[in-house]
Structures are given as structure tokens and as C-alpha cells.
Design a protein around this motif. Structure first.
Motif, PDB file in Angstrom:
ATOM      1  N   VAL A  30       0.785  -1.234   0.000  1.00  0.00           N
ATOM      2  CA  VAL A  30       0.000   0.000   0.000  1.00  0.00           C
ATOM      3  C   VAL A  30       0.819   1.289   0.000  1.00  0.00           C
ATOM      4  N   GLU A  31       2.103   1.217   0.224  1.00  0.00           N
ATOM      5  CA  GLU A  31       2.984   2.396   0.136  1.00  0.00           C
ATOM      6  C   GLU A  31       2.437   3.643   0.824  1.00  0.00           C
ATOM      7  N   ASN A  32       1.843   3.515   1.978  1.00  0.00           N
ATOM      8  CA  ASN A  32       1.276   4.680   2.697  1.00  0.00           C
ATOM      9  C   ASN A  32       0.250   5.434   1.872  1.00  0.00           C
ATOM     10  N   SER A  33      -0.438   4.749   0.994  1.00  0.00           N
ATOM     11  CA  SER A  33      -1.387   5.385   0.084  1.00  0.00           C
ATOM     12  C   SER A  33      -2.814   4.967   0.420  1.00  0.00           C
ATOM     13  N   ALA A  34      -3.672   5.958   0.611  1.00  0.00           N
ATOM     14  CA  ALA A  34      -5.086   5.659   0.837  1.00  0.00           C
ATOM     15  C   ALA A  34      -5.677   4.971  -0.396  1.00  0.00           C
ATOM     16  N   LEU A  35      -5.243   5.392  -1.569  1.00  0.00           N
ATOM     17  CA  LEU A  35      -5.701   4.765  -2.811  1.00  0.00           C
ATOM     18  C   LEU A  35      -5.338   3.282  -2.811  1.00  0.00           C
ATOM     19  N   ALA A  36      -4.091   2.966  -2.518  1.00  0.00           N
ATOM     20  CA  ALA A  36      -3.642   1.573  -2.566  1.00  0.00           C
ATOM     21  C   ALA A  36      -4.383   0.724  -1.533  1.00  0.00           C
ATOM     22  N   LEU A  37      -4.590   1.241  -0.331  1.00  0.00           N
ATOM     23  CA  LEU A  37      -5.312   0.472   0.682  1.00  0.00           C
ATOM     24  C   LEU A  37      -6.762   0.248   0.249  1.00  0.00           C
ATOM     25  N   ASP A  38      -7.406   1.274  -0.306  1.00  0.00           N
ATOM     26  CA  ASP A  38      -8.776   1.115  -0.812  1.00  0.00           C
ATOM     27  C   ASP A  38      -8.832   0.056  -1.906  1.00  0.00           C
ATOM     28  N   LEU A  39      -7.905   0.116  -2.846  1.00  0.00           N
ATOM     29  CA  LEU A  39      -7.866  -0.864  -3.936  1.00  0.00           C
ATOM     30  C   LEU A  39      -7.614  -2.267  -3.410  1.00  0.00           C
ATOM     31  N   PHE A  40      -6.681  -2.384  -2.483  1.00  0.00           N
ATOM     32  CA  PHE A  40      -6.360  -3.679  -1.879  1.00  0.00           C
ATOM     33  C   PHE A  40      -7.621  -4.307  -1.282  1.00  0.00           C
ATOM     34  N   LEU A  42     -10.857  -3.422  -1.849  1.00  0.00           N
ATOM     35  CA  LEU A  42     -11.900  -3.563  -2.864  1.00  0.00           C
ATOM     36  C   LEU A  42     -11.666  -4.800  -3.745  1.00  0.00           C
ATOM     37  N   ILE A  43     -10.448  -4.971  -4.200  1.00  0.00           N
ATOM     38  CA  ILE A  43     -10.120  -6.125  -5.039  1.00  0.00           C
ATOM     39  C   ILE A  43     -10.268  -7.418  -4.249  1.00  0.00           C
ATOM     40  N   SER A  44      -9.754  -7.429  -3.025  1.00  0.00           N
ATOM     41  CA  SER A  44      -9.861  -8.635  -2.188  1.00  0.00           C
ATOM     42  C   SER A  44     -11.322  -8.981  -1.915  1.00  0.00           C
ATOM     43  N   TYR A  45     -12.098  -7.990  -1.506  1.00  0.00           N
ATOM     44  CA  TYR A  45     -13.502  -8.211  -1.173  1.00  0.00           C
ATOM     45  C   TYR A  45     -14.269  -8.788  -2.364  1.00  0.00           C
ATOM     46  N   ASN A  46     -14.133  -8.146  -3.513  1.00  0.00           N
ATOM     47  CA  ASN A  46     -14.893  -8.595  -4.682  1.00  0.00           C
ATOM     48  C   ASN A  46     -14.449  -9.965  -5.175  1.00  0.00           C
ATOM     49  N   THR A  47     -13.198 -10.297  -4.988  1.00  0.00           N
ATOM     50  CA  THR A  47     -12.739 -11.641  -5.328  1.00  0.00           C
ATOM     51  C   THR A  47     -13.352 -12.649  -4.360  1.00  0.00           C
ATOM     52  N   LEU A  48     -13.351 -12.322  -3.071  1.00  0.00           N
ATOM     53  CA  LEU A  48     -13.885 -13.245  -2.058  1.00  0.00           C
ATOM     54  C   LEU A  48     -15.374 -13.515  -2.235  1.00  0.00           C
ATOM     55  N   ILE A  49     -16.133 -12.507  -2.673  1.00  0.00           N
ATOM     56  CA  ILE A  49     -17.571 -12.724  -2.881  1.00  0.00           C
ATOM     57  C   ILE A  49     -17.858 -13.252  -4.284  1.00  0.00           C
ATOM     58  N   ASP A  50     -16.793 -13.603  -4.998  1.00  0.00           N
ATOM     59  CA  ASP A  50     -16.877 -14.182  -6.332  1.00  0.00           C
ATOM     60  C   ASP A  50     -17.545 -13.241  -7.338  1.00  0.00           C
ATOM     61  N   LYS A  51     -17.278 -11.939  -7.169  1.00  0.00           N
ATOM     62  CA  LYS A  51     -17.770 -10.935  -8.107  1.00  0.00           C
ATOM     63  C   LYS A  51     -16.648  -9.946  -8.420  1.00  0.00           C
ATOM     64  N   PRO A  52     -15.560 -10.447  -9.041  1.00  0.00           N
ATOM     65  CA  PRO A  52     -14.455  -9.533  -9.332  1.00  0.00           C
ATOM     66  C   PRO A  52     -14.917  -8.382 -10.214  1.00  0.00           C
ATOM     67  N   LEU A  53     -14.332  -7.222  -9.969  1.00  0.00           N
ATOM     68  CA  LEU A  53     -14.696  -6.023 -10.725  1.00  0.00           C
ATOM     69  C   LEU A  53     -13.988  -5.996 -12.068  1.00  0.00           C
ATOM     70  N   THR A  54     -14.669  -5.448 -13.064  1.00  0.00           N
ATOM     71  CA  THR A  54     -13.990  -5.164 -14.323  1.00  0.00           C
ATOM     72  C   THR A  54     -13.095  -3.952 -14.080  1.00  0.00           C
ATOM     73  N   LEU A  55     -12.129  -3.763 -14.963  1.00  0.00           N
ATOM     74  CA  LEU A  55     -11.275  -2.573 -14.847  1.00  0.00           C
ATOM     75  C   LEU A  55     -12.120  -1.307 -14.826  1.00  0.00           C
TER      76      LEU A  55
END
Length: 132
Positions: A30-40, A42-55
Motif C-alpha cells: 500500500v505504500e502509505n497510500s489511501a488509494l492503494a489500501l482502498d484498492l487492496f 476492494l479487489i480482495s472483497y470482490n474476489t472473495l464474494i466471487d464478483k471480481p470487478l472489471t477494470l
């Protein structure tokens, strides 16, 4: 509650927040980035619920710039944190899917957060920043 009385709770809480942030820097991409933590998350959550996001949906899911999101995604794909997977029916669609490395880091993150915030009224201050 006065500030002086609340400091008995605020001091240990603040220390625990700093310990968690230190752990994040060392173990999450996450490099001290709010963006990176949000993405981390969001991507993890959507993968876990089996609904990965499109780009496209990923770009529209945050208030951050597309260039910033692309920067992190490139680094994460190269580091095997996530993968871009094409849709078999529509080649224009690419899904962002968390890889085991990302999901294991999320699992470790949960342990750290539970350890630091389980007793929200009186957080523990006995752990050093390098200890999970």
C-alpha cells in the motif's frame, strides 16, 4: 468526557493505530497510500464474494485517478498480488482478481486488526511495532 479523562483511552488507541500502520507498511502493498489500501480491500472483497470487478468498474469505484489506479495495478500484477483476467465471452472485459498472495495478506491483516482493536475500549499497548 474531558480530554484528560479520554486520554486514558486515546493514548493506547493512538499507539495501536500507529502499530497497525507500521504493520501495513511492512506487509501490504500500500505504500502509505489511501488509494492503494482502498484498492487492496476492494479487489480482495470482490474476489472473495466471487464478483471480481472489471477494470472499468474498478476505475469508477473510487474517487482516485485512473492513472494512480493503473500504477498500483501494474505493480501488483507484476508482483503477483492480483491478475487481470479476460472474459471468455467478451474479450473487451478484463476482471481484476486477487491472487493467493493478496488474500493471505488480507487474512494476516485481519489477525493484526483483531489483535489491536478487539478490546476497543482499552486497546493493548504491550506489543512492539515489529510484532504481529
Amino acid at each position: 468526557m474531558s480530554i484528560l479523562n479520554s486520554s486514558k483511552v486515546l493514548i493506547p488507541f493512538t499507539k495501536n493505530v500507529m502499530l497497525v500502520r507500521d504493520w501495513e507498511k511492512k506487509h501490504l502493498p500500500v505504500e502509505n497510500s489511501a488509494l492503494a489500501l482502498d484498492l487492496f480491500l476492494l479487489i480482495s472483497y470482490n474476489t472473495l464474494i466471487d464478483k471480481p470487478l472489471t477494470l472499468k468498474l474498478l476505475f469508477h469505484s473510487t474517487a482516485f485517478s485512473e492513472a494512480g489506479i493503473r500504477k498500483h495495478l501494474r505493480r501488483w500484477v507484476d508482483g503477483e498480488w492480483c491478475l487481470l483476467v479476460g472474459d471468455v465471452r467478451d474479450r473487451r472485459l478484463k476482471y481484476v482478481v486477487a491472487q493467493p498472495k493478496m488474500l493471505l495478506a488480507l487474512s494476516d491483516y485481519l489477525k493484526v486488526l483483531n489483535g489491536k482493536y478487539k478490546k476497543s475500549a482499552r486497546p493493548s499497548i504491550t506489543t512492539s511495532p515489529s510484532v504481529v
